[in-house]
Design an enzyme around this catalytic site. Structure first.
Site, PDB file in Angstrom:
ATOM      1  N   LYS A  88      15.048  22.531 -10.667  1.00 34.77           N
ATOM      2  CA  LYS A  88      14.400  21.259 -10.980  1.00 34.77           C
ATOM      3  C   LYS A  88      15.285  20.262 -11.713  1.00 34.77           C
ATOM      4  O   LYS A  88      16.078  20.613 -12.578  1.00 34.77           O
ATOM      5  CB  LYS A  88      13.166  21.521 -11.845  1.00 34.77           C
ATOM      6  N   HIS A 122       0.834  -1.225   0.000  1.00 37.35           N
ATOM      7  CA  HIS A 122       0.000   0.000   0.000  1.00 37.35           C
ATOM      8  C   HIS A 122       0.863   1.267   0.000  1.00 37.35           C
ATOM      9  O   HIS A 122       0.421   2.320   0.453  1.00 37.35           O
ATOM     10  CB  HIS A 122      -0.964   0.029   1.196  1.00 37.35           C
ATOM     11  N   GLU A 170       8.782   8.980 -16.682  1.00 39.14           N
ATOM     12  CA  GLU A 170       7.406   9.453 -16.886  1.00 39.14           C
ATOM     13  C   GLU A 170       6.913   9.140 -18.295  1.00 39.14           C
ATOM     14  O   GLU A 170       5.767   8.725 -18.500  1.00 39.14           O
ATOM     15  CB  GLU A 170       7.319  10.960 -16.636  1.00 39.14           C
ATOM     16  N   SER A 178      13.721  22.398 -15.768  1.00 35.74           N
ATOM     17  CA  SER A 178      12.495  23.145 -15.994  1.00 35.74           C
ATOM     18  C   SER A 178      12.841  24.472 -16.650  1.00 35.74           C
ATOM     19  O   SER A 178      13.890  25.055 -16.385  1.00 35.74           O
ATOM     20  CB  SER A 178      11.802  23.380 -14.653  1.00 35.74           C
TER      21      SER A 178
END
Ligand code: ARG
Length: 462
Positions: free
Chosen positions: A283, A156, A290, A277
């Site tokens: 970043k 979980h 992704e 970024s």
């Protein structure tokens, strides 16, 4: 232009029709397979006396010239030619004249395209397997180096029990190894020859289907001509296997995304596989994982497209089947691209062992071990579970880890606790104790590394 099938027509097709129904802009990718199929077919026709040896030689040398011209990009593959099959025949006839028109004797585009697709599947399946083997080798090497690295195991996504990173990585090896064998299974079933099925019912010539099957490296001819030209289950099955590969890759990517979040800090992706970024200077984004995660959806979509195309069509060939190719190609391209980038991403990323070890100090990962401790002393496990639940409650309330409890604190919960409980709750001890077959203990991981290497060595890509 005049179509090869124009005999019964009184006028040409509308030019919008050419664009709409032609497949040459995507099936030109099959030219090598198409030429291979034609060569085998022509050899068989000559061997069976359906064309002469001279005609065979003329056609074969013509096909070689067409191949060269295609490779040099000298032939226009325009929509008027319809598909790669017609294009090859068209340019063959332009090259060698009338005899070129004999190529299509005892053959249909229906058995031809099914043959091309099976040959193509064979080639790309090997490429996928090759990448899976490379990925597996990287996984095993990294797992070996991390056989003693402790990290939290989750259920979980909540801290559950401590594990070794090596064990975690080898879980993915198992998945990718099954993928490898799954692709092998697809190959085995796909490797049968449709050639000679004709349009749908077989042909009226004394052909030798065994010969073409053998020349093309197929196991045998397909048994039923209607089936041979009209099913695409081999594509469906392969795309299902590719989809499962994407499921596995995507889960792994999801973990890398979570682990590279500073709140976890378990991994740092190499700069070469990260992006920044345009506005936030600090970043470092995990774009590759992704994208792989995102592209999984795309491959599932390709699978769904083919399933849907095939599900409603009556036997035998229907033009709907032309829609199989783009989805097939897209899935193959996507999976190969994902594997190709994921392999170096995995071999270059840095694991942060300190962060992983530190994370093991949170979440009471050793609670199960305490319950097991009591159960081994004869307390029914359910009662042990209850007692340890109370210990954990006490520790949470006092801001303590279980490793920080003193013997007398333990003994307030049960007289069964003895001095060895202090060692039993050490995270290292908890992991070492899970030495059951397939468990997380470093000893098991080392054995699994050895077994995994042997499995891969035994697996040869044909
Ligand atoms: N381009 C067609 C396809 O991809 C080839 C087979 C055409 N056969 C036919 N009877 N129209 O399916």
């Amino acid at each position: 232009m005049l179509k090869m099938w124009s005999g019964r027509f009184t006028k040409g097709t509308d030019e919008r029709m050419d664009d709409f129904h032609s497949s040459i802009h995507f099936d030109q990718r099959l030219y090598k397979q198409d030429l291979a199929g034609s060569r085998a077919h022509v050899r068989m026709l000559a061997a069976c006396g359906i064309i002469s040896e001279t005609e065979k030689e003329q056609i074969l040398s013509g096909l070689a010239k067409v191949e060269q011209a295609l490779e040099a990009g000298k032939l226009s593959l325009h929509a008027g030619l319809e598909d790669i099959h017609m294009a090859v025949e068209h340019y063959l006839t332009a090259e060698i004249g009338e005899v070129g028109k004999k190529l299509h004797t005892a053959r249909s585009r229906n058995d031809q395209v099914a043959t091309d697709l099976r040959l193509y599947l064979r080639e790309v399946a090997r490429q996928v397997q090759d990448r899976l083997v490379q990925l597996s080798r990287v996984l095993i090497d990294r797992a070996e180096a991390e056989s003693e690295t402790l990290m939290p195991g989750y259920t979980h996504l909540q801290p559950a029990q401590p594990i070794t990173l090596g064990h975690h990585l080898l879980a993915y090896f198992e998945m990718f190894y099954r993928d490898l064998t799954r692709v092998e299974d697809c190959l085995e079933r796909a490797n049968y020859s449709p050639l000679g099925a004709g349009a749908l019912a077989g042909v009226t010539y004394p052909i030798d289907r065994e010969l073409t099957a053998q020349l093309l490296g197929f196991t045998a001819p397909m048994a039923n001509s209607l089936d041979a030209v009209s099913d695409r289950d081999f594509v469906i099955e392969f795309l299902a296997a590719l989809s499962i590969i994407m499921v596995h890759l995507s889960r792994f990517c999801e973990e890398l995304i979570i682990w590279s979040n500073p709140a976890f800090g378990f991994v740092e992706l190499d700069d070469a596989y990260s992006t920044g970024s345009s506005i936030m200077p600090q970043k470092k984004n995990p774009d590759v994982p992704e994208l792989v995660r995102g592209k999984a959806g795309r491959v599932f979509g390709d699978l769904m497209a083919i399933l849907t195309v095939v599900k409603g069509i009556p036997l035998a060939y229907n033009k709907d089947l032309q829609e199989d190719k783009e989805a097939f190609f897209d899935a193959v391209d996507t999976v190969l691209a994902c594997l190709e980038i994921f392999i170096p991403l995995l071999s270059t990323l840095k694991f942060n062992r300190e962060k992983m070890r530190a994370a093991c100090n949170e979440g009471y990962l050793n609670a199960t071990d305490v319950a097991d401790y009591l159960a081994k002393k004869g307390l029914p496990f359910r009662d042990a579970h209850e007692i340890v639940g109370k210990v954990v409650r006490y520790a949470i309330d006092h801001g303590l880890r279980l490793e920080e409890l003193s013997l007398s604190q333990w003994q307030e919960f049960s007289p069964l606790f003895e001095p060895d409980i202090l060692e039993t709750v050490q995270i290292e001890a908890c992991v070492a104790a899970r030495n059951s077959l397939g468990g997380t203990a470093p000893a098991q991981v080392r054995a699994a590394v050895k077994r995994s290497r042997e499995l891969l060595d035994k697996f040869s890509i044909k």
